[in-house]
Design an enzyme around this catalytic site. Structure first.
Site, mmCIF file in Angstrom:
data_model
loop_
_atom_site.group_PDB
_atom_site.id
_atom_site.type_symbol
_atom_site.label_atom_id
_atom_site.label_comp_id
_atom_site.label_asym_id
_atom_site.label_seq_id
_atom_site.Cartn_x
_atom_site.Cartn_y
_atom_site.Cartn_z
ATOM 1 N N GLU A 132 -4.482 8.658 6.332
ATOM 2 C CA GLU A 132 -3.364 9.585 6.321
ATOM 3 C C GLU A 132 -3.875 10.853 5.659
ATOM 4 O O GLU A 132 -4.528 10.813 4.614
ATOM 5 C CB GLU A 132 -2.190 8.967 5.542
ATOM 6 C CG GLU A 132 -0.891 9.716 5.706
ATOM 7 C CD GLU A 132 -0.097 9.363 6.978
ATOM 8 O OE1 GLU A 132 -0.620 8.618 7.841
ATOM 9 O OE2 GLU A 132 1.033 9.845 7.091
ATOM 10 N N ARG A 169 -1.731 10.678 15.824
ATOM 11 C CA ARG A 169 -1.009 9.437 16.133
ATOM 12 C C ARG A 169 -0.788 9.322 17.631
ATOM 13 O O ARG A 169 -0.773 8.235 18.187
ATOM 14 C CB ARG A 169 0.334 9.456 15.404
ATOM 15 C CG ARG A 169 1.174 8.221 15.596
ATOM 16 C CD ARG A 169 2.508 8.428 14.901
ATOM 17 N NE ARG A 169 3.368 7.270 14.943
ATOM 18 C CZ ARG A 169 4.012 6.844 16.019
ATOM 19 N NH1 ARG A 169 3.877 7.474 17.156
ATOM 20 N NH2 ARG A 169 4.802 5.781 15.940
ATOM 21 N N LYS A 206 2.605 4.300 1.193
ATOM 22 C CA LYS A 206 2.821 4.887 2.524
ATOM 23 C C LYS A 206 2.820 6.392 2.322
ATOM 24 O O LYS A 206 3.815 6.984 1.912
ATOM 25 C CB LYS A 206 4.131 4.414 3.143
ATOM 26 C CG LYS A 206 4.341 4.926 4.570
ATOM 27 C CD LYS A 206 5.649 4.406 5.154
ATOM 28 C CE LYS A 206 5.761 4.600 6.667
ATOM 29 N NZ LYS A 206 5.604 5.948 7.141
ATOM 30 N N ARG A 216 -1.032 10.947 10.437
ATOM 31 C CA ARG A 216 -2.005 9.889 10.693
ATOM 32 C C ARG A 216 -3.202 10.455 11.435
ATOM 33 O O ARG A 216 -3.038 11.235 12.374
ATOM 34 C CB ARG A 216 -1.353 8.803 11.543
ATOM 35 C CG ARG A 216 -2.221 7.593 11.756
ATOM 36 C CD ARG A 216 -1.428 6.527 12.492
ATOM 37 N NE ARG A 216 -2.114 5.260 12.527
ATOM 38 C CZ ARG A 216 -1.481 4.098 12.669
ATOM 39 N NH1 ARG A 216 -0.176 4.050 12.760
ATOM 40 N NH2 ARG A 216 -2.160 2.965 12.721
ATOM 41 N N GLU A 234 0.846 -1.192 0.000
ATOM 42 C CA GLU A 234 0.000 0.000 0.000
ATOM 43 C C GLU A 234 0.881 1.241 0.000
ATOM 44 O O GLU A 234 1.935 1.237 0.642
ATOM 45 C CB GLU A 234 -0.815 -0.032 1.297
ATOM 46 C CG GLU A 234 -2.239 0.394 1.144
ATOM 47 C CD GLU A 234 -3.049 -0.024 2.360
ATOM 48 O OE1 GLU A 234 -3.742 -1.052 2.293
ATOM 49 O OE2 GLU A 234 -2.974 0.664 3.381
ATOM 50 N N PHE A 256 -7.042 3.999 5.244
ATOM 51 C CA PHE A 256 -6.367 2.701 5.138
ATOM 52 C C PHE A 256 -6.854 1.643 6.123
ATOM 53 O O PHE A 256 -6.377 0.519 6.096
ATOM 54 C CB PHE A 256 -4.842 2.857 5.197
ATOM 55 C CG PHE A 256 -4.295 3.461 6.467
ATOM 56 C CD1 PHE A 256 -4.130 2.683 7.598
ATOM 57 C CD2 PHE A 256 -3.912 4.791 6.510
ATOM 58 C CE1 PHE A 256 -3.606 3.225 8.762
ATOM 59 C CE2 PHE A 256 -3.376 5.349 7.670
ATOM 60 C CZ PHE A 256 -3.228 4.555 8.797
ATOM 61 N N LYS A 291 7.172 -1.611 6.857
ATOM 62 C CA LYS A 291 7.342 -0.439 5.996
ATOM 63 C C LYS A 291 8.599 -0.578 5.160
ATOM 64 O O LYS A 291 9.593 -1.163 5.594
ATOM 65 C CB LYS A 291 7.340 0.859 6.809
ATOM 66 C CG LYS A 291 8.408 0.985 7.850
ATOM 67 C CD LYS A 291 8.227 2.303 8.616
ATOM 68 C CE LYS A 291 8.981 2.256 9.923
ATOM 69 N NZ LYS A 291 8.731 3.412 10.775
ATOM 70 N N ARG A 333 3.789 -2.624 17.844
ATOM 71 C CA ARG A 333 4.610 -2.601 16.646
ATOM 72 C C ARG A 333 4.932 -4.051 16.317
ATOM 73 O O ARG A 333 5.493 -4.757 17.147
ATOM 74 C CB ARG A 333 5.903 -1.817 16.915
ATOM 75 C CG ARG A 333 6.691 -1.479 15.678
ATOM 76 C CD ARG A 333 7.940 -0.703 16.021
ATOM 77 N NE ARG A 333 7.679 0.691 16.366
ATOM 78 C CZ ARG A 333 7.426 1.659 15.491
ATOM 79 N NH1 ARG A 333 7.384 1.382 14.202
ATOM 80 N NH2 ARG A 333 7.217 2.886 15.887
HETATM 81 P P1 ATP Z 1 7.112 6.668 10.286
HETATM 82 O O1 ATP Z 1 7.894 7.736 10.941
HETATM 83 O O2 ATP Z 1 7.879 5.820 9.332
HETATM 84 O O3 ATP Z 1 5.821 7.159 9.711
HETATM 85 P P2 ATP Z 1 5.855 5.657 12.676
HETATM 86 O O4 ATP Z 1 6.639 5.201 13.848
HETATM 87 O O5 ATP Z 1 5.077 6.908 12.780
HETATM 88 O O6 ATP Z 1 6.823 5.656 11.428
HETATM 89 P P3 ATP Z 1 5.071 3.210 11.616
HETATM 90 O O7 ATP Z 1 4.106 2.214 12.090
HETATM 91 O O8 ATP Z 1 6.464 2.797 11.669
HETATM 92 O O9 ATP Z 1 4.814 4.566 12.358
HETATM 93 O O10 ATP Z 1 4.680 3.615 10.149
HETATM 94 C C1 ATP Z 1 3.329 3.700 9.862
HETATM 95 C C2 ATP Z 1 2.916 5.133 9.654
HETATM 96 O O11 ATP Z 1 2.777 5.354 8.268
HETATM 97 C C3 ATP Z 1 1.576 5.344 10.233
HETATM 98 O O12 ATP Z 1 1.671 5.897 11.527
HETATM 99 C C4 ATP Z 1 0.855 6.247 9.256
HETATM 100 O O13 ATP Z 1 0.916 7.580 9.695
HETATM 101 C C5 ATP Z 1 1.662 6.159 8.001
HETATM 102 N N1 ATP Z 1 0.944 5.591 6.845
HETATM 103 C C6 ATP Z 1 0.881 6.156 5.608
HETATM 104 N N2 ATP Z 1 0.216 5.397 4.755
HETATM 105 C C7 ATP Z 1 -0.194 4.299 5.430
HETATM 106 C C8 ATP Z 1 -0.925 3.142 5.077
HETATM 107 N N3 ATP Z 1 -1.370 2.942 3.835
HETATM 108 N N4 ATP Z 1 -1.143 2.223 6.048
HETATM 109 C C9 ATP Z 1 -0.691 2.400 7.306
HETATM 110 N N5 ATP Z 1 0.019 3.478 7.695
HETATM 111 C C10 ATP Z 1 0.274 4.421 6.778
#
Ligand code: ATP
Length: 587
Positions: free
Chosen positions: A302, A272, A252, A257, A250, A342, A425, A419
């Site tokens: 997002e 978030r 990103k 978020r 998907e 999402f 990712k 997590r």
């Molecule tokens: P990062 O800084 O890489 O965004 P993170 O620690 O905030 O990392 P992770 O779970 O590692 O969070 O990465 C998921 C994040 O990616 C989510 O918090 C969300 O904001 C974002 N995101 C973007 N597109 C998507 C998607 N299609 N599905 C899930 N999460 C997504």
């Protein structure tokens, strides 16, 4: 229950740095607490009055606390200031000052937890004119009835300095021991917390109804669910292996978020970190109200900055302008957003967190009306590394951070607050920033929508490959054009319209209109990236990939002094890509 019980427990907790001892003291406190106020006691031990998502701050300024202390003790503010300087801790200063008072007077009324909580709540919620005086009166009233030890903790609590070091997980352990029959119950209790983000409610349920109550614990609209997070891997091969050979890849999206909660006509958006950010995004609230057809829902999306005229995503930095308290309406117009949904966690009475991802996605698609600004996340089922890599390049070029690769297996539930490896990712390690402008030839155009109906919405632009004598597409650009540019460009391109693609143009994209390569425009981009759909310098960096310019913007300069063959060479883009590669800091 008297507040002194809490103060004694805090003292014990503070006297140790060992987590086990700390937990044991907390267990004692929770067991001694009447079940009706256990939620409040849990909030208080963390220096709060409510779960974070409610957004009520306890904080009063130190200055005000000193004034209240002066009034309650009959001492001068300067004396309190001196105490504060000596101990460096306002709570300790309060204890010392009131200890002096005790030698001279007696206090009569014992403070109950209920009274303390209610007064702190009033202090937190008092605002407007005269608020400072009211808060001062309330606080000094409490202090007047407090013992020195109680005053120490009251003052720390009210100034936001309690810091007992009781983490959420410690509270969960303590609840499991006090009311769940032992530490093994922690997992169940933790799940209740993960789906409610409310330790107070969890404490009340487990204290009153035991583990049976916890098992029945329900997701509730307007109580944020702690977000599921992903692990990270560096290659498509590893990702596919970890996810059992295939996955739903998907986009990103690179935005913020948002967890959207909807019930009838009311919508709340949580960040978030589960803060209520609805007031920052009235436009997102409206999109959810209008385009989510379910009566009740908890969805994840997002929120991304976009160019309304082209629908293109804009860089994350633009969305950051939306983080503000004032001037929100102007920011909405200047930095419009789209929601890419999402996940669906709860819809019309059904909790979907224990369902598989494919089921949740199906539910999601059923309840959203797709519009320009409300869309389900773009996804693709992939089962080989090449497809994953191509999709990744496409996502980057479109303005995303990379891909979220999601398990579609039987166990692909929504792991609230965790997590894990169900989501992986895939982001870039390097990026190639552009520092210079490029001059590109217009080879095609796409019709405009919305405000741009009748004009071109975006132009297909190319570099020149000298060796092959071909024009190779490198980007699609719709940003940076003023209204007068749009009109002018139509006129300038009119003589060059052709029915079919010019044989010297190499393009995998099919624009609405083709041109013979003639008009050259100056473009500023953010980065050069690999691309599976642009033909510029195809195969020179990676087999099957060309190069593309990310976030292109017309600078306003028409390079009519240049012929098509004078445009930036494809080879120059290769140099730019190689020369400006920079490591992206790990996240
Ligand atoms: P990062 O800084 O890489 O965004 P993170 O620690 O905030 O990392 P992770 O779970 O590692 O969070 O990465 C998921 C994040 O990616 C989510 O918090 C969300 O904001 C974002 N995101 C973007 N597109 C998507 C998607 N299609 N599905 C899930 N999460 C997504």
């Amino acid at each position: 229950m008297n507040y002194s019980v809490i103060a004694d427990a805090y003292e014990k907790i503070e006297s140790t740095t060992k987590r086990l001892e700390m937990t044991a003291s907390l267990v004692d406190l929770l067991k001694n607490t009447s079940k009706d106020i256990i939620g409040k006691v849990v909030y208080l031990t963390q220096g709060k009055l409510y779960p974070d998502f409610v957004g009520v701050e306890t904080g009063v300024a130190e200055k005000l606390a000193i004034k209240a202390l002066a009034r309650a003790s009959g001492r001068r503010e300067s004396e309190i200031q001196m105490e504060l300087q000596k101990s460096g801790d306002i709570g300790q200063a309060a204890e010392n000052i009131l200890a002096k008072r005790r030698q001279a007077t007696f206090f009569t009324k014992a403070l109950t937890v209920q009274h303390v909580y209610e007064t702190l709540d009033k202090i937190a919620k008092t605002s407007g004119s005269g608020a400072v005086d009211t808060k001062m009166a309330l606080l000094s009233g409490l202090l007047a009835d407090a013992s020195p030890k109680e005053a120490k903790y009251l003052i720390r609590t009210v100034t936001g300095n309690l810091r007992l070091g009781i983490a959420d997980m410690t509270v969960l352990d303590a609840l499991a021991i006090a009311y769940g029959g032992g530490k093994e119950a922690r997992q169940l209790i933790e799940r209740a917390y993960n789906i409610s983000s409310d330790l107070g409610r969890v404490a009340e349920v487990v204290a009153k109804q035991g583990l049976e109550g916890i098992k029945q614990f329900q997701v509730m609209v307007f109580e944020p669910i702690r977000p599921m997070l992903s692990e990270r891997l560096a290659s498509p091969e590893e990702i596919l292996e970890k996810l059992g050979g295939n996955c739903m890849a998907e986009y990103k999206y690179d935005g913020e978020r948002i967890q959207a909660h909807k019930k009838d006509n009311k919508v709340i958006l949580f960040s978030r970190r589960l803060e209520n950010i609805s007031s920052q995004y009235p436009d997102a609230v409206k999109l959810i109200k209008e385009n989510v057809t379910a009566k009740e829902a908890i969805l994840e999306a997002e929120c991304v900055a976009i160019d309304l005229e082209t629908g293109d995503m804009r860089p994350f930095q633009e969305l950051m302008h939306r983080r503000r308290k004032y001037g929100i309406q102007a920011a909405i117009e200047q930095y419009p957003i789209s929601l890419f949904l999402f996940d669906a966690l709860y819809v019309d009475g059904e909790d979907y967190t224990q369902e598989t991802y494919p089921v949740r996605r199906q539910v999601l698609e059923k309840i959203i009306k797709e519009t320009d600004q409300t869309k389900p996340a773009i996804q693709k089922l992939v089962s080989n590394p090449k497809d994953l890599e191509d999709f990744f390049e496409e996502a980057i070029e479109e303005g995303c951070e990379g891909l979220m690769c999601k398990s579609i297996g039987k166990d692909s539930v929504y792991q609230a607050g965790n997590r894990g490896w169900l989501w992986i990712k895939y982001k870039r390690d390097y990026k190639s920033e552009m520092t210079d402008t490029v001059d590109l030839v217009v080879v095609g155009a796409f019709h405009g929508r919305g405000k741009r109906v009748g004009a071109y919405g975006a132009l297909l632009l190319a570099t020149y490959n000298k060796e092959k004598d071909m024009f190779e597409t490198v980007t699609k650009c719709g940003t940076g054009f003023k209204d007068e540019d749009l009109a002018k460009i139509i006129g300038m391109l009119k003589p060059h319209v052709i029915a079919r693609k010019n044989p010297r143009v190499n393009s995998m994209m099919k624009p609405d209109v083709w041109f013979e390569p003639a008009l050259v425009l100056e473009i500023l981009g953010a980065e050069v990236t690999l691309s599976p759909i642009h033909t510029c310098a195809m195969d020179s960096i990676r087999k099957g990939s060309g190069l593309a310019i990310r976030f292109p913007r017309f600078t306003g300069k028409y390079r009519t002094d240049k012929s098509a063959e004078d445009a930036t060479a494809s080879e120059e883009l290769v140099q730019m890509y190689r020369g400006q590669l920079k490591r992206i800091s790990e996240k």
